[in-house]
Design a protein around this motif. Structure first.
Motif, PDB file in Angstrom:
ATOM      1  N   LEU A  74       0.498   4.366  15.936  1.00  0.00           N
ATOM      2  CA  LEU A  74      -0.858   3.930  15.617  1.00  0.00           C
ATOM      3  C   LEU A  74      -0.945   2.410  15.537  1.00  0.00           C
ATOM      4  CD1 LEU A  74      -1.692   6.557  12.836  1.00  0.00           C
ATOM      5  CD2 LEU A  74      -2.225   6.683  15.279  1.00  0.00           C
ATOM      6  N   LYS A  75      -1.970   1.859  16.154  1.00  0.00           N
ATOM      7  CA  LYS A  75      -2.192   0.410  16.136  1.00  0.00           C
ATOM      8  C   LYS A  75      -3.106  -0.003  14.984  1.00  0.00           C
ATOM      9  CE  LYS A  75      -1.790   0.238  21.192  1.00  0.00           C
ATOM     10  NZ  LYS A  75      -2.520  -0.045  22.456  1.00  0.00           N
ATOM     11  N   GLU A  76      -4.037   0.852  14.628  1.00  0.00           N
ATOM     12  CA  GLU A  76      -5.027   0.500  13.618  1.00  0.00           C
ATOM     13  C   GLU A  76      -4.496   0.820  12.219  1.00  0.00           C
ATOM     14  OE1 GLU A  76      -9.024   1.799  14.302  1.00  0.00           O
ATOM     15  OE2 GLU A  76      -8.769   1.815  16.480  1.00  0.00           O
ATOM     16  N   GLU A  77      -4.627  -0.171  11.347  1.00  0.00           N
ATOM     17  CA  GLU A  77      -4.124  -0.024   9.986  1.00  0.00           C
ATOM     18  C   GLU A  77      -4.836   1.089   9.235  1.00  0.00           C
ATOM     19  OE1 GLU A  77      -3.743  -2.622   5.846  1.00  0.00           O
ATOM     20  OE2 GLU A  77      -4.432  -3.580   7.699  1.00  0.00           O
ATOM     21  N   ARG A  78      -6.128   1.265   9.491  1.00  0.00           N
ATOM     22  CA  ARG A  78      -6.878   2.289   8.754  1.00  0.00           C
ATOM     23  C   ARG A  78      -6.324   3.683   9.017  1.00  0.00           C
ATOM     24  NH1 ARG A  78     -12.477   3.699  11.989  1.00  0.00           N
ATOM     25  NH2 ARG A  78     -11.668   3.405  14.112  1.00  0.00           N
ATOM     26  N   PHE A  79      -5.939   3.966  10.268  1.00  0.00           N
ATOM     27  CA  PHE A  79      -5.390   5.279  10.591  1.00  0.00           C
ATOM     28  C   PHE A  79      -4.015   5.465   9.958  1.00  0.00           C
ATOM     29  CE2 PHE A  79      -8.168   5.431  14.591  1.00  0.00           C
ATOM     30  CZ  PHE A  79      -9.090   6.254  13.967  1.00  0.00           C
ATOM     31  N   ARG A  80      -3.233   4.385   9.900  1.00  0.00           N
ATOM     32  CA  ARG A  80      -1.920   4.483   9.250  1.00  0.00           C
ATOM     33  C   ARG A  80      -2.087   4.799   7.767  1.00  0.00           C
ATOM     34  NH1 ARG A  80      -0.773  -0.074  12.717  1.00  0.00           N
ATOM     35  NH2 ARG A  80      -1.007  -1.555  10.992  1.00  0.00           N
ATOM     36  N   ARG A  81      -3.074   4.175   7.158  1.00  0.00           N
ATOM     37  CA  ARG A  81      -3.314   4.435   5.737  1.00  0.00           C
ATOM     38  C   ARG A  81      -3.828   5.852   5.508  1.00  0.00           C
ATOM     39  NH1 ARG A  81      -5.621  -0.874   2.525  1.00  0.00           N
ATOM     40  NH2 ARG A  81      -3.871  -2.240   3.025  1.00  0.00           N
ATOM     41  N   TRP A  82      -4.702   6.293   6.384  1.00  0.00           N
ATOM     42  CA  TRP A  82      -5.211   7.661   6.234  1.00  0.00           C
ATOM     43  C   TRP A  82      -4.089   8.687   6.407  1.00  0.00           C
ATOM     44  CZ3 TRP A  82      -9.227   9.317   3.847  1.00  0.00           C
ATOM     45  CH2 TRP A  82     -10.396   8.547   3.780  1.00  0.00           C
ATOM     46  N   SER A  83      -3.144   8.403   7.275  1.00  0.00           N
ATOM     47  CA  SER A  83      -2.006   9.313   7.466  1.00  0.00           C
ATOM     48  C   SER A  83      -1.225   9.472   6.167  1.00  0.00           C
ATOM     49  CB  SER A  83      -1.078   8.788   8.569  1.00  0.00           C
ATOM     50  OG  SER A  83      -1.760   8.678   9.793  1.00  0.00           O
ATOM     51  N   LEU A  84      -1.000   8.349   5.476  1.00  0.00           N
ATOM     52  CA  LEU A  84      -0.290   8.395   4.198  1.00  0.00           C
ATOM     53  C   LEU A  84      -1.096   9.155   3.143  1.00  0.00           C
ATOM     54  CD1 LEU A  84       0.952   4.697   4.103  1.00  0.00           C
ATOM     55  CD2 LEU A  84       2.388   6.721   4.378  1.00  0.00           C
ATOM     56  N   LEU A  85      -2.393   8.877   3.108  1.00  0.00           N
ATOM     57  CA  LEU A  85      -3.241   9.519   2.107  1.00  0.00           C
ATOM     58  C   LEU A  85      -3.325  11.022   2.318  1.00  0.00           C
ATOM     59  CD1 LEU A  85      -6.146   6.920   1.796  1.00  0.00           C
ATOM     60  CD2 LEU A  85      -4.363   7.419   0.111  1.00  0.00           C
ATOM     61  N   PHE A  86      -3.419  11.440   3.580  1.00  0.00           N
ATOM     62  CA  PHE A  86      -3.515  12.879   3.845  1.00  0.00           C
ATOM     63  C   PHE A  86      -2.209  13.592   3.509  1.00  0.00           C
ATOM     64  CE2 PHE A  86      -7.143  11.931   6.879  1.00  0.00           C
ATOM     65  CZ  PHE A  86      -8.093  12.467   6.023  1.00  0.00           C
ATOM     66  N   TYR A  87      -1.073  12.903   3.650  1.00  0.00           N
ATOM     67  CA  TYR A  87       0.184  13.508   3.210  1.00  0.00           C
ATOM     68  C   TYR A  87       0.192  13.648   1.692  1.00  0.00           C
ATOM     69  CZ  TYR A  87       5.157  14.228   2.307  1.00  0.00           C
ATOM     70  OH  TYR A  87       6.361  14.749   1.875  1.00  0.00           O
ATOM     71  N   ALA A  88      -0.209  12.585   0.997  1.00  0.00           N
ATOM     72  CA  ALA A  88      -0.185  12.593  -0.467  1.00  0.00           C
ATOM     73  C   ALA A  88      -1.188  13.565  -1.061  1.00  0.00           C
ATOM     74  CB  ALA A  88      -0.449  11.184  -1.000  1.00  0.00           C
ATOM     75  N   LEU A  89      -2.298  13.790  -0.352  1.00  0.00           N
ATOM     76  CA  LEU A  89      -3.367  14.646  -0.876  1.00  0.00           C
ATOM     77  C   LEU A  89      -3.303  16.083  -0.369  1.00  0.00           C
ATOM     78  CD1 LEU A  89      -6.391  12.174  -0.578  1.00  0.00           C
ATOM     79  CD2 LEU A  89      -5.162  12.811  -2.658  1.00  0.00           C
ATOM     80  N   PHE A 134       0.836  -1.203   0.000  1.00  0.00           N
ATOM     81  CA  PHE A 134       0.000   0.000   0.000  1.00  0.00           C
ATOM     82  C   PHE A 134       0.871   1.254   0.000  1.00  0.00           C
ATOM     83  CE2 PHE A 134      -2.302   3.401   2.179  1.00  0.00           C
ATOM     84  CZ  PHE A 134      -3.465   3.450   1.427  1.00  0.00           C
ATOM     85  N   VAL A 135       1.918   1.253   0.832  1.00  0.00           N
ATOM     86  CA  VAL A 135       2.822   2.410   0.915  1.00  0.00           C
ATOM     87  C   VAL A 135       3.476   2.660  -0.441  1.00  0.00           C
ATOM     88  CG1 VAL A 135       4.916   3.339   1.964  1.00  0.00           C
ATOM     89  CG2 VAL A 135       3.273   2.092   3.364  1.00  0.00           C
ATOM     90  N   TRP A 136       3.998   1.608  -1.063  1.00  0.00           N
ATOM     91  CA  TRP A 136       4.657   1.776  -2.353  1.00  0.00           C
ATOM     92  C   TRP A 136       3.678   2.190  -3.437  1.00  0.00           C
ATOM     93  CZ3 TRP A 136       9.603   2.379  -3.322  1.00  0.00           C
ATOM     94  CH2 TRP A 136      10.535   1.929  -2.393  1.00  0.00           C
ATOM     95  N   ALA A 137       2.458   1.676  -3.354  1.00  0.00           N
ATOM     96  CA  ALA A 137       1.438   2.061  -4.345  1.00  0.00           C
ATOM     97  C   ALA A 137       1.125   3.548  -4.242  1.00  0.00           C
ATOM     98  CB  ALA A 137       0.169   1.234  -4.140  1.00  0.00           C
ATOM     99  N   VAL A 138       0.936   4.041  -3.008  1.00  0.00           N
ATOM    100  CA  VAL A 138       0.660   5.467  -2.807  1.00  0.00           C
ATOM    101  C   VAL A 138       1.855   6.299  -3.270  1.00  0.00           C
ATOM    102  CG1 VAL A 138       0.194   7.263  -1.094  1.00  0.00           C
ATOM    103  CG2 VAL A 138      -0.936   5.053  -0.895  1.00  0.00           C
TER     104      VAL A 138
END
Length: 605
Positions: free
Chosen positions: A113-128, A11-15
């Motif tokens: 962060l323990k929850e994967e969804r929050f980790r993903r949102w952190s990446l998305l908010f940086y990218a967006l 997911f990280v590499w895809a983003v």
């Protein structure tokens, strides 16, 4: 590596690659010119001279310009003389480097962060985030943002004793090196060691560990904390040496000194500027990512509280530094100075991670003191904020506020307060949901931040493009000028621009060694020199006469003059070669290469 970890890494590499591709496409428009003066022009000029002449020059003139980190990054693009290819290379480098910030964001998110969804949102908010649109410009934020995110992660690891033994020493050295890299980009990174010192002092005074139950390992932290103080003191020492060296070289770092007379005269404006910057930052960050971790910090884990305290000090110290080095010099006595949020935009995602960490904990019990603290902070913002000014490049995260402005820059006080009032109402609704409907709160929070981020991003993308490009007709003529200059590389060519600069010519001729940008100081040059270049040189080169070994050229063969900006008195002293009506310039050949024909700015009455 577990299946879950592999999935997260994919997911990280895809983003990352999606971000690189999208930002490259958006940033490779042509022509892509400088817009923010003098910053972008200096960065581009320094990059060209570093690659072609292996030294730092500003428009072919010697300079003490020290913020060369970004210029070093894009310098390889000047291996290509073709302007389109060069633009493509710079666009790709900028997109790649800014997207690299995703990796320290991911690393920090994994720690907190323990929850994967929050980790993903952190990446998305940086990218967006709208911050990513700096990749469409020649601003040093392209390098500054990802480097500072990495520095925040390293400092968090050091503060929380994540490394031990030799690895700790190694990472301490790495942290200092990353800090030095950031210092090459912006001297404002001096706030980091100051914030660290304030953090250590506060950490001891407040006795957070004692309030958490006097944990055995933390009762006597003296030896354990020694290396941390060493980190802060080492950075402070390097910073002091840097300030000393730069200030003695007479560079742009002069404002890091202390003008006691000015401080006495504008002390209250210094305080106002500091408050203004903090309030603007809270608004840009949408209040919650900063205020919630600060107010409800006791429910967070110890390491998260450490990071929160440090980041708060970074904002406060940055506000004071910006107020002193910029506001009291350039914006006094305006109540709406430039926001300059670009200096702290790298903190948004770390604060967002802290907010997500808070949401993973057990909800705090309703307490009146929490609501009172939140109301006090919001009330202060409502009373003090009356708008901001400056170029859009200074505050990409405040585009949603500019909807309330008159022209994107000017605010009516009541409209600015109306915007803040609307935000306060939204925060009040969110706070009610935070206490009573946590699942709906999280959904609404993520949706709200996503909408604002996308809105800022779209607006910022549009504005960056519109302010950094020109029409096809202008571009064609600028290319013709560039071709002429390169074909006549063995003769001197002067460019006499209007006071407002000429973005296209400055960008296209940035690596042409035979071009000299000329300032005639409204006619005083001719009154003092009679246009004798051989004897007096050029007015615009007077400041560089102090540089040992610099010999200004004593002749000019051609001059390119802005048609509407100057009135030429000695028309018989030169011959017209070409006219560029779309650019608004005319090219002349001088009959006497040692004599600059008399001309005056504006229209002679």
């Amino acid at each position: 590596m577990t299946l879950i970890h592999k999935k997260e890494n994919r997911f990280v590499w895809a983003v990352f690659w999606i971000s690189v591709i999208v930002r490259t496409v958006l940033g490779c428009y042509y022509p892509r010119t400088v817009n923010c003066y003098p910053d972008e022009a200096l960065y581009l000029s320094a990059a060209a001279s570093l690659w072609n002449q292996h030294k730092v020059l500003a428009f072919n003139l010697p300079t003490d310009f020290g913020k060369i980190g970004y210029s070093l990054l894009i310098a390889p693009a000047f291996a290509f003389s073709n302007l389109r290819v060069r633009t493509l290379v710079i666009g790709f480098i900028s997109a790649l480097v800014m997207s690299l910030g995703l990796f320290p964001v991911n690393a920090l998110a994994k720690k907190l962060l323990k929850e994967e969804r929050f980790r993903r949102w952190s990446l998305l908010f940086y990218a967006l985030s709208a911050t990513m649109t700096y990749s469409m410009t020649y601003a040093s934020e392209v390098l500054f943002i990802p480097v500072m995110v990495l520095l925040i992660y390293l400092i968090y690891q050091l503060l929380t004793d994540a490394w031990h033994g030799k690895k700790k020493i190694l990472m301490l050295v790495v942290t200092v090196l990353v800090w030095l890299l950031a210092y090459l980009v912006k001297e404002l990174v001096l706030v980091i060691p100051v914030a660290l010192v304030l953090y250590f002092v506060t950490d001891r005074l407040l006795g957070w560990r004692q309030r958490k139950g006097m944990e055995k390992d933390d009762v006597a932290p003296g030896k354990k904390q020694t290396w941390k103080f060493l980190l802060a003191l080492l950075l402070m020492a390097v910073a002091c040496i840097g300030i000393y060296l730069f200030s003695n070289a007479g560079t742009q770092y002069y404002q890091l000194g202390f003008d006691l007379t000015l401080l006495q005269e504008r002390f209250w404006y210094l305080l106002y500027g500091t408050l203004f910057f903090i309030v603007s930052t809270l608004i840009a960050f949408l209040f919650l990512p900063v205020l919630y971790p600060v107010i409800f910090g006791r429910t967070m884990e110890k390491n998260a509280r450490k990071l929160c305290l440090f980041l708060v000090y970074v904002i406060v110290v940055t506000a004071a530094v910006v107020s002193y080095t910029i506001y009291i010099y350039e914006d006094y006595p305006s109540l709406t100075p430039r926001a300059h949020i670009r200096y702290v935009e790298y903190l948004f995602v770390p604060f967002l991670i802290l907010l997500f960490h808070l949401l993973e904990q057990k909800r705090p019990v309703f307490a009146f003191r929490h609501v009172l603290a939140l109301a006090a902070a919001l009330g202060l913002c409502l009373v003090s904020f009356v708008g901001f000014n400056g170029q859009t490049i200074d505050h990409t995260m405040l585009f949603f506020v500019q909807v309330f402005s008159q022209d994107g820059h000017t605010f009516l006080p009541y409209k600015a307060r109306l915007c803040v009032l609307l935000l306060i109402v939204i925060v009040a609704i969110f706070t009610y949901l935070f206490y009573n409907k946590s699942k709906f709160f999280i959904t609404l929070l993520l949706s709200g931040i996503l909408i604002v981020s996308l809105g800022n991003n779209i607006l910022s993308t549009y504005v960056q493009y519109k302010t950094h490009t020109h029409t096809q007709a202008e571009t064609t003529e600028a290319e013709q000028v560039c071709d002429f200059v390169r074909e006549h590389a063995d003769v001197g060519i002067g460019v006499i621009e209007p006071v407002t600069h000429e973005e296209l010519l400055d960008t296209f001729l940035i690596d042409c060694d035979n071009v000299r940008n000329i300032g005639i100081a409204g006619g005083w040059y001719f009154a003092l020199t009679q246009g004798n270049i051989q004897k007096y040189g050029l007015w615009s080169e007077g400041e560089v006469a102090k540089y040992a070994g610099y010999e200004a050229p004593q002749t000019l063969d051609y001059i390119l003059v802005s048609n509407n900006a100057y009135t030429i008195e000695e028309t018989d002293a030169m011959t017209q070669v070409a006219e560029y009506p779309n650019l608004g310039y005319t090219l002349y050949k001088l009959k006497d290469p040692t004599h600059l024909p008399v001309m005056y700015g504006g229209t002679v009455e």
